[in-house]
Design an enzyme around this catalytic site. Structure first.
Site, PDB file in Angstrom:
ATOM      1  N   GLN A 179      -4.600  -8.910  -1.027  1.00 22.61           N
ATOM      2  CA  GLN A 179      -5.411  -8.236  -1.972  1.00 22.61           C
ATOM      3  C   GLN A 179      -6.943  -9.138  -2.326  1.00 22.61           C
ATOM      4  O   GLN A 179      -7.760  -8.323  -2.725  1.00 22.61           O
ATOM      5  CB  GLN A 179      -4.527  -7.807  -3.041  1.00 22.61           C
ATOM      6  CG  GLN A 179      -3.355  -6.848  -2.781  1.00 22.61           C
ATOM      7  CD  GLN A 179      -3.964  -5.391  -2.522  1.00 22.61           C
ATOM      8  OE1 GLN A 179      -5.043  -5.172  -2.802  1.00 22.61           O
ATOM      9  NE2 GLN A 179      -2.953  -4.654  -1.736  1.00 22.61           N
ATOM     10  N   HIS A 201      -6.355  -4.157   7.204  1.00 23.87           N
ATOM     11  CA  HIS A 201      -6.574  -2.712   6.788  1.00 23.87           C
ATOM     12  C   HIS A 201      -7.144  -2.690   5.416  1.00 23.87           C
ATOM     13  O   HIS A 201      -7.346  -1.532   4.923  1.00 23.87           O
ATOM     14  CB  HIS A 201      -5.473  -1.890   7.138  1.00 23.87           C
ATOM     15  CG  HIS A 201      -4.152  -1.915   6.483  1.00 23.87           C
ATOM     16  ND1 HIS A 201      -3.931  -1.306   5.175  1.00 23.87           N
ATOM     17  CD2 HIS A 201      -3.063  -2.707   6.760  1.00 23.87           C
ATOM     18  CE1 HIS A 201      -2.756  -1.492   4.801  1.00 23.87           C
ATOM     19  NE2 HIS A 201      -2.269  -2.466   5.653  1.00 23.87           N
ATOM     20  N   CYS A 327       4.175   1.209  -1.212  1.00 25.93           N
ATOM     21  CA  CYS A 327       5.504   0.738  -0.420  1.00 25.93           C
ATOM     22  C   CYS A 327       6.792   1.140  -1.252  1.00 25.93           C
ATOM     23  O   CYS A 327       7.886   1.417  -0.515  1.00 25.93           O
ATOM     24  CB  CYS A 327       5.528  -0.596  -0.016  1.00 25.93           C
ATOM     25  SG  CYS A 327       4.187  -1.601   0.635  1.00 25.93           S
TER      26      CYS A 327
HETATM   27  C1  LIG Z   1      -0.166  -8.157  -1.201  1.00 31.17           C
HETATM   28  C2  LIG Z   1       0.401  -7.655   0.111  1.00 31.17           C
HETATM   29  N1  LIG Z   1       0.835  -8.417   0.724  1.00 31.17           N
HETATM   30  C3  LIG Z   1       1.354  -7.781   2.042  1.00 31.17           C
HETATM   31  C4  LIG Z   1       1.063  -6.733   2.488  1.00 31.17           C
HETATM   32  C5  LIG Z   1       1.589  -6.137   3.870  1.00 31.17           C
HETATM   33  O1  LIG Z   1       0.538  -5.980   4.681  1.00 31.17           O
HETATM   34  P1  LIG Z   1       0.647  -5.197   6.005  1.00 31.17           P
HETATM   35  O2  LIG Z   1       0.435  -3.964   5.749  1.00 31.17           O
HETATM   36  O3  LIG Z   1      -0.613  -5.841   7.033  1.00 31.17           O
HETATM   37  O4  LIG Z   1       1.837  -5.521   6.812  1.00 31.17           O
HETATM   38  C6  LIG Z   1       0.501  -5.942   1.412  1.00 31.17           C
HETATM   39  C7  LIG Z   1       0.225  -4.346   1.938  1.00 31.17           C
HETATM   40  O5  LIG Z   1       0.255  -3.331   1.313  1.00 31.17           O
HETATM   41  C8  LIG Z   1      -0.079  -6.198   0.214  1.00 31.17           C
HETATM   42  O6  LIG Z   1      -0.563  -5.624  -0.589  1.00 31.17           O
END
Ligand SMILES: Cc1ncc(COP(=O)(O)O)c(C=O)c1O
Length: 382
Positions: A179, A201, A327
């Site tokens: 982030q 992304h 998530c």
């Molecule tokens: C703080 C944080 N770490 C890890 C991730 C995971 O990233 P990725 O979607 O590339 O697996 C996210 C995604 O929501 C996130 O916000």
């Protein structure tokens, strides 16, 4: 659609798509081939490593591309523990993304000593209490995994202070900077970071693409064994077009401008929401104050309002925000992050995450506030 959910994902920029398409059409050879075209593809990967390394004060070889931050986080943590069998202590926080939290709790079940660093009511690691915990438990050489900025409540950690503590006890520091990357300046050496995860992304890029920064000399055992890509550290034919787009995107980023303009729009939105809802509903900002939190994030508790119902109504009006984190949306459990900073279940279920992006305008903010007021009025009548 007014999209205020950039902590979940962002729209790929036009230039990113253009770069991706150009590369997919023109440089599609396998970078492991020793043909001229294969070497061109390899050169593109090298160039992206250089572009990123320059941006975070690293060396090119310290950048390894992955399928995104979930892989980078899993790899950093597991790979370090495999590479350093003498490590028995893992320190993390209760507000990490599941791709850190879940792997750490799993490893806790598998026999590692898992400790949660104390956090304050804004979600920030309390350095003094962490120091105390480490000395009371006589922790030597831990693997520490702490996020730079939180995806739900936008809290920013003092990574430099944490790395000093980690260094004092000969440990290693992994940072989930998903982030933070693109929203604040990051220099891995200045901050004392050993490993750092980033996902494309989250800053105008593509999904399933990211990288792990691995400080030179660290023995991180691969998570994915196979071919000799990245000197055998991460196997699998590279996603060259996405890597090309990622490198170019990073090179174009002007960190300070983005930060300030996002913050200005975000603050404008917050003021609009609190002023317009003044008589209608109590609104509480979770996490740190506006000037101390991630520049694009708001986590707001609308007292007495069901967040899921609010989000559905807003969606019908073409406004996209999320409850807690994407998530955990759909799970009927209160957010682990909000609970960790002391919110009741009720308050947690009344909490909405609103995150602005480079494309968000002041007009978007005005329209959103108008829609929000209408939705809250409807929900107050039910
Ligand atoms: C703080 C944080 N770490 C890890 C991730 C995971 O990233 P990725 O979607 O590339 O697996 C996210 C995604 O929501 C996130 O916000």
């Amino acid at each position: 659609m007014i999209y205020l959910n950039t902590n979940s994902t962002t729209k790929p920029s036009k230039q990113v798509l253009k770069d991706f398409m150009w590369c997919a059409e023109n440089v599609w050879a396998n970078p492991s081939d020793i043909s001229t075209d294969g070497m061109k593809a390899k050169q593109i990967i090298r160039q992206a490593q250089e572009q990123i390394a320059k941006y975070i004060g690293a060396k090119s070889e310290e950048i390894v591309f992955t399928s995104g931050a979930s892989e980078s986080n899993n790899w950093a943590i597991r790979g370090m523990l495999w590479g350093y069998p003498d490590i028995s202590d893992i320190i993390t926080t209760e507000i990490e993304h599941p791709s850190v939290y879940n792997v750490c709790t799993y490893l806790g079940y598998r026999g590692y000593d898992l400790h949660f660093a104390p956090i304050n009511s804004t979600g920030k690691v309390d350095i003094q209490k962490l120091k105390l915990l480490m000395s009371e438990k006589q922790i030597f050489r831990p693997l520490v995994s702490v996020m730079m900025a939180n995806n739900e409540i936008g809290t920013i950690n003092d990574i430099k202070k944490i790395s000093e503590l980690v260094r004092d006890c000969h440990g290693f520091l992994h940072v989930d900077a998903v982030q933070a990357f693109g929203n604040m300046p990051i220099d891995v050496n200045e901050l004392g970071i050993d490993l750092m995860s980033v996902s494309f992304h989250k800053f105008g890029g593509l999904k399933n693409c990211g990288f792990l920064y691995i400080k030179e000399g660290l023995n991180v055992v691969p998570l994915i064994h196979g071919g000799n890509q990245f000197d055998g550290r991460r196997a699998g034919t590279e996603n060259v077009p996405a890597i090309y787009a990622l490198g170019n995107k990073v090179e174009r980023m002007n960190i300070n401008n983005v930060n300030e303009s996002l913050k200005t729009v975000r603050d404008y939105l917050y003021i609009g929401i609190t002023e317009e809802l003044n008589d209608l509903c109590n609104v509480r900002l979770n996490g740190a104050s506006l000037d101390k939190r991630l520049c694009n994030n708001l986590s707001l508790t609308f007292e007495g309002i069901n967040a899921e119902a609010l989000i559905t109504l807003l969606d019908e009006k073409g406004m996209c925000v999320s409850a807690g984190s994407a998530c955990s949306a759909g799970e009927k459990k209160p957010s682990r992050v909000l609970k960790a900073i002391g919110l009741s279940d009720e308050a947690s279920f009344s909490t909405v995450r609103i995150s602005v992006g480079e494309d968000t305008t002041f007009d978007d903010c005005d329209e959103f506030v108008k829609a929000l007021v209408e939705c809250i009025k409807i929900l107050r009548m039910i």
